[in-house]
Motif scaffolding. Structure first.
Motif, PDB file in Angstrom:
ATOM      1  N   GLY A 301      37.856  -9.256  37.621  1.00  0.00           N
ATOM      2  CA  GLY A 301      39.131  -8.554  37.625  1.00  0.00           C
ATOM      3  C   GLY A 301      40.032  -9.161  38.678  1.00  0.00           C
ATOM      4  N   THR A 302      41.305  -8.806  38.636  1.00  0.00           N
ATOM      5  CA  THR A 302      42.280  -9.415  39.557  1.00  0.00           C
ATOM      6  C   THR A 302      42.937  -8.418  40.509  1.00  0.00           C
ATOM      7  N   LYS A 303      42.722  -7.124  40.313  1.00  0.00           N
ATOM      8  CA  LYS A 303      43.525  -6.141  41.046  1.00  0.00           C
ATOM      9  C   LYS A 303      43.213  -6.077  42.535  1.00  0.00           C
ATOM     10  N   GLY A 304      41.998  -6.428  42.938  1.00  0.00           N
ATOM     11  CA  GLY A 304      41.697  -6.466  44.365  1.00  0.00           C
ATOM     12  C   GLY A 304      42.527  -7.502  45.092  1.00  0.00           C
ATOM     13  N   ALA A 305      42.883  -8.573  44.379  1.00  0.00           N
ATOM     14  CA  ALA A 305      43.680  -9.651  44.973  1.00  0.00           C
ATOM     15  C   ALA A 305      45.169  -9.512  44.708  1.00  0.00           C
TER      16      ALA A 305
END
Length: 602
Positions: A301-305
């Motif tokens: 996933g990308t949301k942490g970054a």
């Protein structure tokens, strides 16, 4: 129905908190970088951590947000077109942007539709088709573009994706809802406690494989499947069973003839909110755990970054999914330390991990119950006519497209099972004797019109709620609650109930929730003629391919001192319908409604 052209991706671009370049951002994601930082606010928030696009600089306020939305859209759409080698004024081009906003972007005073302004600045002459299904809007835009491409002559070009900017109303609203983590987004980690807001844009160019080959275009991947379903469970929380998330995935796989074991990469929604993470993790595990003969599928996933960019996230993560397949690796899940128990699928930590396969899916789960799955294949297109609809196939592709696009004739006509036009002096009158939660009065007006349309066919239509679709079209008129939120945000406070019930997706989501309908759902903003063309096309597809048994299509408008909503219940026609033109009847009803015959309410 005849075979449909492959939908291939020939251009991509994004604007993210880590930059704009495809490779530049991808390398930073793989290195574990994050664009989340302290972003001061004049208001008291649960957290000031957020992920803003570096340029232009973030500034709170209605006018600045509108400018940023237009600016991000223009520069990202232009970059995607350059990447594909397509001119903005190409007559074959249709813009299909998605967003969590309405046309006015939290402004109290009247303002030009942001999408129309972006199209004009881009140099495109037609009004865009804007999808407004909250967090799934970017993915739903791609789903719609693929559907329209499939039913055309294979010569159309679609620029689809999403754009969403940070606003003070958004930060205040999510702070009040308690969805933001005070410490950081840790998707699928045992310590997860909420999301981090972000902003950005992502756009992909879709065109037919044969047309792309003739002009020598580079092909990144094939969008070989797309599926959607509505939770019909709540305004903000997902259905704990995950049944409709699974339905969306199965529909995407069925369209391409794929099975779960074919999927090597899963780009998860991964918001870091406990309930969302747990529902998504359990559903993905149930569908994909232990189904591959080789290495287990990789979940990233990308949301942490990049933060959660709401209406843009589905498009940004579609780009990330294609890049993962192209590059043969996925980035680590930023913030993941101790994965949730029960997940046998691989969750990359600490660094990138190699992929094994050519197929990947991207999942989005949006407020209002919108669940969408996109299936990409980085292998060569199977052929011009590789995708063929069958009576048993489950698909979101329509049977006709807007006039002038080379549409094919449906195998069977559409028929009208019921219809109603409802006028009220005040849409808030439709909220009487309703559940205690808040939703925008116009959404309740649409529910009331739907109930009027169902008077003669309610029992039959609602017998199989998983097979009833809901489609709402509108001309971009601001919902009443948005004006109230704009005023409240300027004062530094936003009601969590009002915020939860005000996203434009609620125009369809509330009908699904109230009537328990779990078929596909979509909210489309455009001029009435274009919206009617697309709506009849999409409704025909859902009905003729077995995707739905009935479609509730509704629209609303303001006429002087009254508000009017129209709803038509469509079903697939039969040879015994004596050539009934339900699509033509519905189109005329929406573009030239008989106000004199409307049911009148005070």
């Amino acid at each position: 129905m005849s075979a449909a052209p492959e939908a291939v991706v020939t251009g991509m671009a994004w604007a993210t908190p880590l930059g704009d370049g495809l490779q530049e951002v991808w390398q930073q994601l793989c290195s574990g970088a994050t664009g989340v930082a302290d972003l001061p606010s004049p208001h008291r928030l649960r957290t000031e951590r957020a992920a803003a696009v570096p340029s232009p600089a973030y500034r709170p306020g209605g006018r600045e947000a509108w400018d940023r939305q237009v600016g991000l859209a223009v520069r990202t759409m232009a970059a995607a077109l350059r990447d594909a080698g397509v001119a903005a004024d190409d007559g074959r081009l249709t813009l299909v942007p998605g967003t969590s906003f309405d046309a006015r972007i939290d402004r109290e005073d009247p303002q030009e539709d942001w999408a129309m302004a972006a199209a004009r600045q881009l140099g495109h002459r037609k009004r865009p088709l804007v999808v407004t299904t909250a967090c799934s809007a970017g993915a739903d835009s791609l789903l719609l573009a693929r559907a329209l491409l499939h039913e055309g002559d294979g010569e159309g070009i679609f620029l689809a994706g999403g754009v969403d900017v940070l606003t003070e109303a958004k930060r205040l609203g999510h702070s009040a809802l308690g969805t933001m983590s005070p410490t950081g987004l840790r998707a699928f980690d045992v310590t997860h406690d909420g999301m981090t807001l972000g902003e950005g844009a992502g756009f992909l160019v879709l065109e037919g494989a044969a047309a792309a080959r003739r002009r020598g275009a580079r092909v990144y991947a094939t969008l070989s499947g797309a599926g959607s379903a509505n939770d019909a469970s709540g305004l903000t929380a997902p259905d704990p069973s995950g049944r409709t998330v699974a339905a969306a995935v199965r529909r995407a796989l069925a369209r391409s003839g794929s099975v779960p074991g074919d999927v090597a990469v899963i780009c998860a929604h991964g918001t870091g909110t406990p309930l969302n993470d747990e529902v998504e993790a359990a559903t993905v595990q149930r569908l994909f755990g232990g189904v591959r003969t080789g290495p287990a599928a990789l979940v990233f996933g990308t949301k942490g970054a990049l933060g959660h960019s709401l209406g843009a996230t589905g498009a940004i993560e579609a780009v990330a999914t294609v890049l993962a397949l192209q590059e043969g690796q996925v980035p680590p899940l930023h913030g993941l330390s101790s994965p949730l128990p029960g997940l046998s699928l691989r969750l990359p930590r600490g660094g990138p991990e190699k992929t094994h396969g050519t197929r990947g899916i991207s999942l989005t789960l949006g407020f209002g119950g919108f669940n969408t799955c996109l299936l990409f294949d980085s292998g060569p297109p199977a052929g011009d006519d590789a995708v063929t609809a069958a009576p048993s196939a489950v698909t979101d592709a329509p049977t006709a497209v807007p006039s002038g696009s080379g549409s094919r004739t449906p195998a069977l006509p559409l028929a009208v099972a019921g219809h109603a036009t409802l006028s009220v002096a005040d849409p808030s009158s439709c909220t009487r004797n309703r559940p205690s939660f808040y939703a925008d009065p116009v959404a309740w007006l649409i529910v009331s019109a739907a109930e009027e349309a169902l008077v003669t066919c309610r029992e039959e239509v609602l017998a199989e709620p998983d097979e009833v679709a809901v489609l709402v079209t509108n001309d971009g008129r601001a919902m009443p609650t948005h004006l109230r939120i704009a005023r409240d945000a300027a004062r530094g406070r936003v009601s969590p109930l009002r915020f939860a019930g005000s996203n434009p997706g609620i125009l369809a989501g509330l009908t699904c929730l109230t009537l328990g309908l779990r078929g596909p759902s979509l909210v489309l903003e455009s001029d009435p003629d274009a919206a009617a063309d697309v709506a009849t096309a999409l409704a025909g597809a859902w009905l003729h391919t077995g995707r739905a048994r009935y479609v509730l299509w509704a629209a609303y408008r303001q006429d002087g001192d009254s508000w009017t909503a129209t709803c038509v219940v469509l079903r697939a026609g039969t040879p015994d319908d004596d050539g009934a033109d339900g699509a033509g009847f519905a189109r005329k009803l929406f573009t030239d409604p008989p106000i004199a015959d409307a049911v009148q309410r005070p």
